[in-house]
Design a protein around this motif. Structure first.
Motif: not given
Length: 151
Positions: A13, A17, A112, A129, A132-133
């Protein structure tokens, strides 16, 4: 206590990113004329991506490991391909650029979601996570909406 599977997923990830950050940098300024309202979303997502990267690195460090803070090979190849493709594109490269952003965001969503679906992430990692997704999905829908609006 190290959970190597979780660390590997989190490092993947971080790569994604970093790909997003480099991808956003590559399109900066190329689409503002045709899509002026994308500029603020771009700036927000670029800034948020840097925060997301730091959150992932913190999770890896908390697991007693060192983050592999580099972009992915696939992301590097994709950006190179975009550059080559755009050099041969006649017409509206802004629309092509927006389509490439959408493609990249969709790939990030898939990565993700896959990380979450493995069931390997700790509760704390899964929460971060997942959040963030949500941001990546918001970005995807924002850019997808701009693309649809231009059609």
């Amino acid at each position: 206590m190290k959970n190597q599977e979780e660390i590997d997923l989190l490092n993947d990830l971080v790569h994604i990113t970093n790909d997003r950050i480099k991808g956003f940098a590559k399109v900066e300024g190329k689409i503002w004329e045709s899509y002026p309202d994308v500029k603020s979303e771009y700036a927000r997502m670029n800034s948020l991506s840097k925060v997301m990267k730091n959150e992932l690195i913190d999770l890896i460090t908390e697991n007693g490991a060192e983050a592999n803070d580099s972009p992915s090979v696939a992301g590097t190849l994709h950006r190179t391909w975009i550059g080559i493709k755009n050099s041969f594109t006649i017409g509206n490269t802004e629309e092509s650029t927006i389509e490439n952003v959408i493609f990249g965001e969709k790939a990030a969503i898939d990565a993700y979601q896959n990380a979450i679906d493995t069931g390997t992430l700790s509760e704390k990692s899964r929460e971060i996570v997942s959040e963030q997704l949500k941001h990546i999905k918001d970005s995807y829908h924002e850019f997808k909406g701009k693309s649809n609006y231009k059609e």
